[in-house]
Design an enzyme around this catalytic site. Sequence first.
Site, PDB file in Angstrom:
ATOM      1  N   SER A   1       0.832  -1.213   0.000  1.00 54.44           N
ATOM      2  CA  SER A   1       0.000   0.000   0.000  1.00 54.44           C
ATOM      3  C   SER A   1       0.864   1.260   0.000  1.00 54.44           C
ATOM      4  O   SER A   1       2.005   1.255   0.460  1.00 54.44           O
ATOM      5  CB  SER A   1      -0.897   0.021   1.237  1.00 54.44           C
ATOM      6  OG  SER A   1      -1.544  -1.216   1.407  1.00 54.44           O
TER       7      SER A   1
HETATM    8  N1  SAH Z   1      -0.135  -4.745   4.152  1.00 54.72           N
HETATM    9  C1  SAH Z   1       0.464  -5.246   2.949  1.00 54.72           C
HETATM   10  C2  SAH Z   1      -0.404  -4.997   1.744  1.00 54.72           C
HETATM   11  C3  SAH Z   1      -0.706  -6.278   1.071  1.00 54.72           C
HETATM   12  S1  SAH Z   1      -1.885  -6.220  -0.218  1.00 54.72           S
HETATM   13  C4  SAH Z   1       1.873  -4.709   2.757  1.00 54.72           C
HETATM   14  O1  SAH Z   1       2.347  -3.884   3.552  1.00 54.72           O
HETATM   15  O2  SAH Z   1       2.534  -5.165   1.830  1.00 54.72           O
HETATM   16  C5  SAH Z   1      -3.202  -7.121   0.490  1.00 54.72           C
HETATM   17  C6  SAH Z   1      -2.937  -8.564   0.837  1.00 54.72           C
HETATM   18  O3  SAH Z   1      -4.156  -9.106   1.331  1.00 54.72           O
HETATM   19  C7  SAH Z   1      -2.515  -9.455  -0.330  1.00 54.72           C
HETATM   20  O4  SAH Z   1      -1.273 -10.016  -0.038  1.00 54.72           O
HETATM   21  C8  SAH Z   1      -3.616 -10.497  -0.381  1.00 54.72           C
HETATM   22  O5  SAH Z   1      -3.152 -11.792  -0.724  1.00 54.72           O
HETATM   23  C9  SAH Z   1      -4.145 -10.473   1.035  1.00 54.72           C
HETATM   24  N2  SAH Z   1      -5.479 -11.036   1.233  1.00 54.72           N
HETATM   25  C10 SAH Z   1      -6.592 -10.915   0.464  1.00 54.72           C
HETATM   26  N3  SAH Z   1      -7.607 -11.622   1.004  1.00 54.72           N
HETATM   27  C11 SAH Z   1      -7.120 -12.193   2.142  1.00 54.72           C
HETATM   28  C12 SAH Z   1      -7.669 -13.053   3.150  1.00 54.72           C
HETATM   29  N4  SAH Z   1      -8.931 -13.491   3.111  1.00 54.72           N
HETATM   30  N5  SAH Z   1      -6.876 -13.435   4.174  1.00 54.72           N
HETATM   31  C13 SAH Z   1      -5.593 -13.037   4.257  1.00 54.72           C
HETATM   32  N6  SAH Z   1      -5.003 -12.235   3.334  1.00 54.72           N
HETATM   33  C14 SAH Z   1      -5.763 -11.823   2.298  1.00 54.72           C
END
Ligand code: SAH
Length: 274
Positions: A116
């Site tokens: 993000s």
């Molecule tokens: N906070 C992260 C942003 C990751 S993007 C950072 O700093 O990099 C969002 C993430 O949510 C993705 O990796 C995606 O795989 C995950 N995601 C989506 N649905 C999910 C679920 N039901 N449980 C766990 N992770 C999930």
Amino acid sequence: MSDKKPVPSRPARFPATLNNRNSVSAPQAPAVLRPQRLLQEAALDAARTVAPRGLGLDSAPVRQRMVQRLRADGVRCEPLLQAMGQVLRHEFVDSALAVQAYEDTSLPIGLSQTISKPSVVARMIEWLYLGENARSRGQLGRVLEIGTGCGYQAAVLAQLSTQVISVERLKALHELAARHLHRLQVPRCRLVYGDGMRGHPPNAPYDSIIAAAGGDELPNAWLDQLAVGGRLVAPARSADGRGQVLVIVDRTPDGLHRRLGEVVQFVPLKSGTH
Ligand code: SAH
């Protein structure tokens, strides 16, 4: 726009010209165009076993510029600004993207997911900080993060809480984040591979819950695992067709209170693991 005066253009004098003693010499080059260094300096550099520090992305001033921009954009939470000034965001992205790590942009982290934007990370954590328990303790308490991704936000949260549980549904990203957090020796952070739509009951209740992926609705499991005085911040589809908005939910002794925050754009919240 640059405030430098334009340099008057001169006819190109390359290649080398003959000087008046009939020997070949390069035209007088301005001092900035000196590609060579003293042999002694080059030898010292070649003998290095670690990368030079202090001038590149690992230097504090690079991150301080990002922090100044966040401040200028209205982020006021000092502990959060300090944490973001300390976590090495460039260590969480592919080395080819590292030069963009301190710009306010989301970047790909593989498997169609993104890290993000710093301004969105800051805004969401700032919302969490205004929850009842966080305000009374001066920190986020016990945190549940849904969507570990590359682990950057988890590392920021870890500086501001007593414990972070971060759940990721994609094994390759869960493992990538584990490598990053281990290498950077991030404390107080437990990574869980699983479907975050179920939250993580073994460590519930949580003072702060934050999701980095958005669905149509907030899963009930998250609301059930929110402590009294706790706050949840997550993207969800807005009812008025504005796309996704941040939803902020507080649990007070008399129930759940919900309000809407900024319009956002997150990757989809998906069920199951992969
Ligand atoms: N906070 C992260 C942003 C990751 S993007 C950072 O700093 O990099 C969002 C993430 O949510 C993705 O990796 C995606 O795989 C995950 N995601 C989506 N649905 C999910 C679920 N039901 N449980 C766990 N992770 C999930």
